[in-house]
Scaffold this motif. Sequence first.
Motif, PDB file in Angstrom:
ATOM      1  N   ILE A 196     -21.432 -39.680 -28.549  1.00  0.00           N
ATOM      2  CA  ILE A 196     -20.217 -40.346 -29.017  1.00  0.00           C
ATOM      3  C   ILE A 196     -19.932 -41.635 -28.256  1.00  0.00           C
ATOM      4  CG2 ILE A 196     -17.691 -40.120 -29.179  1.00  0.00           C
ATOM      5  CD1 ILE A 196     -18.089 -37.185 -29.843  1.00  0.00           C
ATOM      6  N   ILE A 197     -20.241 -41.659 -26.972  1.00  0.00           N
ATOM      7  CA  ILE A 197     -19.862 -42.797 -26.135  1.00  0.00           C
ATOM      8  C   ILE A 197     -20.501 -44.099 -26.628  1.00  0.00           C
ATOM      9  CG2 ILE A 197     -21.719 -42.347 -24.464  1.00  0.00           C
ATOM     10  CD1 ILE A 197     -18.193 -43.823 -23.770  1.00  0.00           C
ATOM     11  N   ASP A 198     -21.730 -44.022 -27.191  1.00  0.00           N
ATOM     12  CA  ASP A 198     -22.351 -45.248 -27.704  1.00  0.00           C
ATOM     13  C   ASP A 198     -21.616 -45.763 -28.934  1.00  0.00           C
ATOM     14  OD1 ASP A 198     -23.207 -42.995 -29.073  1.00  0.00           O
ATOM     15  OD2 ASP A 198     -25.145 -43.867 -29.614  1.00  0.00           O
ATOM     16  N   LEU A 199     -21.043 -44.841 -29.729  1.00  0.00           N
ATOM     17  CA  LEU A 199     -20.227 -45.257 -30.871  1.00  0.00           C
ATOM     18  C   LEU A 199     -18.939 -45.922 -30.404  1.00  0.00           C
ATOM     19  CD1 LEU A 199     -20.546 -42.191 -33.295  1.00  0.00           C
ATOM     20  CD2 LEU A 199     -21.403 -44.511 -33.679  1.00  0.00           C
ATOM     21  N   SER A 200     -18.350 -45.384 -29.337  1.00  0.00           N
ATOM     22  CA  SER A 200     -17.145 -45.992 -28.764  1.00  0.00           C
ATOM     23  C   SER A 200     -17.427 -47.434 -28.367  1.00  0.00           C
ATOM     24  CB  SER A 200     -16.674 -45.200 -27.537  1.00  0.00           C
ATOM     25  OG  SER A 200     -16.485 -43.839 -27.821  1.00  0.00           O
ATOM     26  N   VAL A 207     -10.042 -52.488 -12.320  1.00  0.00           N
ATOM     27  CA  VAL A 207      -8.857 -51.733 -12.728  1.00  0.00           C
ATOM     28  C   VAL A 207      -9.367 -50.469 -13.404  1.00  0.00           C
ATOM     29  CG1 VAL A 207      -6.820 -51.713 -14.201  1.00  0.00           C
ATOM     30  CG2 VAL A 207      -7.473 -53.813 -13.010  1.00  0.00           C
ATOM     31  N   PHE A 208      -9.004 -49.318 -12.845  1.00  0.00           N
ATOM     32  CA  PHE A 208      -9.484 -48.022 -13.328  1.00  0.00           C
ATOM     33  C   PHE A 208      -8.325 -47.286 -14.001  1.00  0.00           C
ATOM     34  CE2 PHE A 208     -12.447 -49.389 -10.230  1.00  0.00           C
ATOM     35  CZ  PHE A 208     -13.658 -48.755 -10.473  1.00  0.00           C
ATOM     36  N   ILE A 209      -8.549 -46.847 -15.240  1.00  0.00           N
ATOM     37  CA  ILE A 209      -7.491 -46.221 -16.024  1.00  0.00           C
ATOM     38  C   ILE A 209      -8.007 -44.948 -16.672  1.00  0.00           C
ATOM     39  CG2 ILE A 209      -5.791 -46.553 -17.865  1.00  0.00           C
ATOM     40  CD1 ILE A 209      -6.269 -49.542 -17.665  1.00  0.00           C
ATOM     41  N   GLY A 210      -7.268 -43.845 -16.511  1.00  0.00           N
ATOM     42  CA  GLY A 210      -7.583 -42.616 -17.224  1.00  0.00           C
ATOM     43  C   GLY A 210      -7.058 -42.717 -18.649  1.00  0.00           C
ATOM     44  N   VAL A 211      -7.950 -42.571 -19.632  1.00  0.00           N
ATOM     45  CA  VAL A 211      -7.541 -42.796 -21.024  1.00  0.00           C
ATOM     46  C   VAL A 211      -7.703 -41.570 -21.921  1.00  0.00           C
ATOM     47  CG1 VAL A 211      -7.893 -45.291 -20.931  1.00  0.00           C
ATOM     48  CG2 VAL A 211      -9.813 -43.795 -21.585  1.00  0.00           C
ATOM     49  N   GLY A 212      -7.960 -40.405 -21.345  1.00  0.00           N
ATOM     50  CA  GLY A 212      -8.004 -39.178 -22.130  1.00  0.00           C
ATOM     51  C   GLY A 212      -8.939 -39.272 -23.317  1.00  0.00           C
ATOM     52  N   GLY A 213      -8.404 -38.990 -24.522  1.00  0.00           N
ATOM     53  CA  GLY A 213      -9.223 -38.969 -25.724  1.00  0.00           C
ATOM     54  C   GLY A 213      -9.359 -40.292 -26.440  1.00  0.00           C
ATOM     55  N   CYS A 214      -8.970 -41.387 -25.819  1.00  0.00           N
ATOM     56  CA  CYS A 214      -9.022 -42.694 -26.488  1.00  0.00           C
ATOM     57  C   CYS A 214     -10.429 -43.099 -26.896  1.00  0.00           C
ATOM     58  CB  CYS A 214      -8.425 -43.776 -25.588  1.00  0.00           C
ATOM     59  SG  CYS A 214      -6.648 -43.610 -25.315  1.00  0.00           S
ATOM     60  N   LEU A 215     -11.426 -42.710 -26.107  1.00  0.00           N
ATOM     61  CA  LEU A 215     -12.800 -43.075 -26.449  1.00  0.00           C
ATOM     62  C   LEU A 215     -13.236 -42.399 -27.742  1.00  0.00           C
ATOM     63  CD1 LEU A 215     -14.445 -42.964 -22.896  1.00  0.00           C
ATOM     64  CD2 LEU A 215     -13.733 -44.979 -24.189  1.00  0.00           C
ATOM     65  N   ASN A 216     -12.740 -41.175 -27.981  1.00  0.00           N
ATOM     66  CA  ASN A 216     -13.055 -40.491 -29.239  1.00  0.00           C
ATOM     67  C   ASN A 216     -12.429 -41.208 -30.433  1.00  0.00           C
ATOM     68  OD1 ASN A 216     -14.564 -38.504 -28.019  1.00  0.00           O
ATOM     69  ND2 ASN A 216     -12.903 -37.022 -27.930  1.00  0.00           N
ATOM     70  N   TRP A 221     -11.816 -44.451 -30.570  1.00  0.00           N
ATOM     71  CA  TRP A 221     -12.613 -45.656 -30.799  1.00  0.00           C
ATOM     72  C   TRP A 221     -13.941 -45.328 -31.461  1.00  0.00           C
ATOM     73  CZ3 TRP A 221     -11.117 -50.385 -31.180  1.00  0.00           C
ATOM     74  CH2 TRP A 221      -9.961 -50.803 -30.511  1.00  0.00           C
ATOM     75  N   ALA A 222     -14.487 -44.160 -31.176  1.00  0.00           N
ATOM     76  CA  ALA A 222     -15.751 -43.755 -31.795  1.00  0.00           C
ATOM     77  C   ALA A 222     -15.572 -43.375 -33.255  1.00  0.00           C
ATOM     78  CB  ALA A 222     -16.369 -42.596 -31.029  1.00  0.00           C
ATOM     79  N   GLY A 223     -14.334 -43.045 -33.632  1.00  0.00           N
ATOM     80  CA  GLY A 223     -14.067 -42.653 -35.006  1.00  0.00           C
ATOM     81  C   GLY A 223     -14.141 -41.160 -35.248  1.00  0.00           C
ATOM     82  N   VAL A 224     -14.372 -40.379 -34.192  1.00  0.00           N
ATOM     83  CA  VAL A 224     -14.464 -38.924 -34.372  1.00  0.00           C
ATOM     84  C   VAL A 224     -13.090 -38.264 -34.292  1.00  0.00           C
ATOM     85  CG1 VAL A 224     -16.820 -38.823 -33.512  1.00  0.00           C
ATOM     86  CG2 VAL A 224     -14.935 -38.535 -31.907  1.00  0.00           C
ATOM     87  N   SER A 225     -12.119 -38.960 -33.770  1.00  0.00           N
ATOM     88  CA  SER A 225     -10.724 -38.519 -33.779  1.00  0.00           C
ATOM     89  C   SER A 225      -9.895 -39.637 -34.398  1.00  0.00           C
ATOM     90  CB  SER A 225     -10.223 -38.223 -32.358  1.00  0.00           C
ATOM     91  OG  SER A 225     -10.931 -37.159 -31.780  1.00  0.00           O
TER      92      SER A 225
END
Length: 237
Positions: free
Chosen positions: A114-118, A181-190, A192-196
């Motif tokens: 999924i991360i490559d889709l993000s 700058v380091f940020i915890g973003v939870g499910g945001c990557l999903n 951006w990937a389009g799976v959520s």
Amino acid sequence: MLNFKEVLGYHFVDNTMDELVSEVHSRIAVSEKTFIVTANPEIITYAQSNPFYDEIIKNSDYITPDGIGIVIASKMLGRPLRERLAGFDLMSNLLELSNKEHYRIYLLGTKPDIIDLSASNIKKAFPNIEIVGFHHGYFQSDEKIIKEIQEKQPDLVFVGLGFPKQEKWISDNLPHFAKGVFIGVGGCLNIWAGVSKRAPKLMVNLNLEWLYRLVKEPSRSKRMLAIPLFLSRVFRQ
């Protein structure tokens, strides 16, 4: 300079999104390491019951009110925060800023497929962004990731490992890096990937995003029990 208000012992950013993004921009400009926690009622409830996590949250540079429950609590306690600063909106605004300023981005989290889709979808949305690296969240050792971040020197690192893992990872590894700058973003990557999918804009505007997520992901029901516990603690205070 940002303003802060104390809610249940945690000092939350009390500014608009534009002001927060401007502050992050100024810190990137001088390569000042920064740790941002996007905190909702679940995170605060967990922190209140787990001293190690409580310390991590309180030692971060900024805690943002990511969750309407935090804003409601602030009003109930007579210290009203100006607005909810949703994690996905913060990430989107910072990506837009990076598109203008050609900032370097690193993504960490979600599943290997999924991360490559993000990364691909972010690059499509923001063509001028330089994504210098990404890695899935299913790793056994930090060494490769730490080395890559040290070598690539990203300006922004979005960590989507879910709480408390993402905040612990940032806290443990921040000393290894010279900048970022380091940020915890939870499910945001999903997302951006389009799976959520994020809630429809109307539900976001009505502060019902939590309900949409619960309907779409019934497995979150146990985690949602943190909300009444959080509110009961607000009432007691």
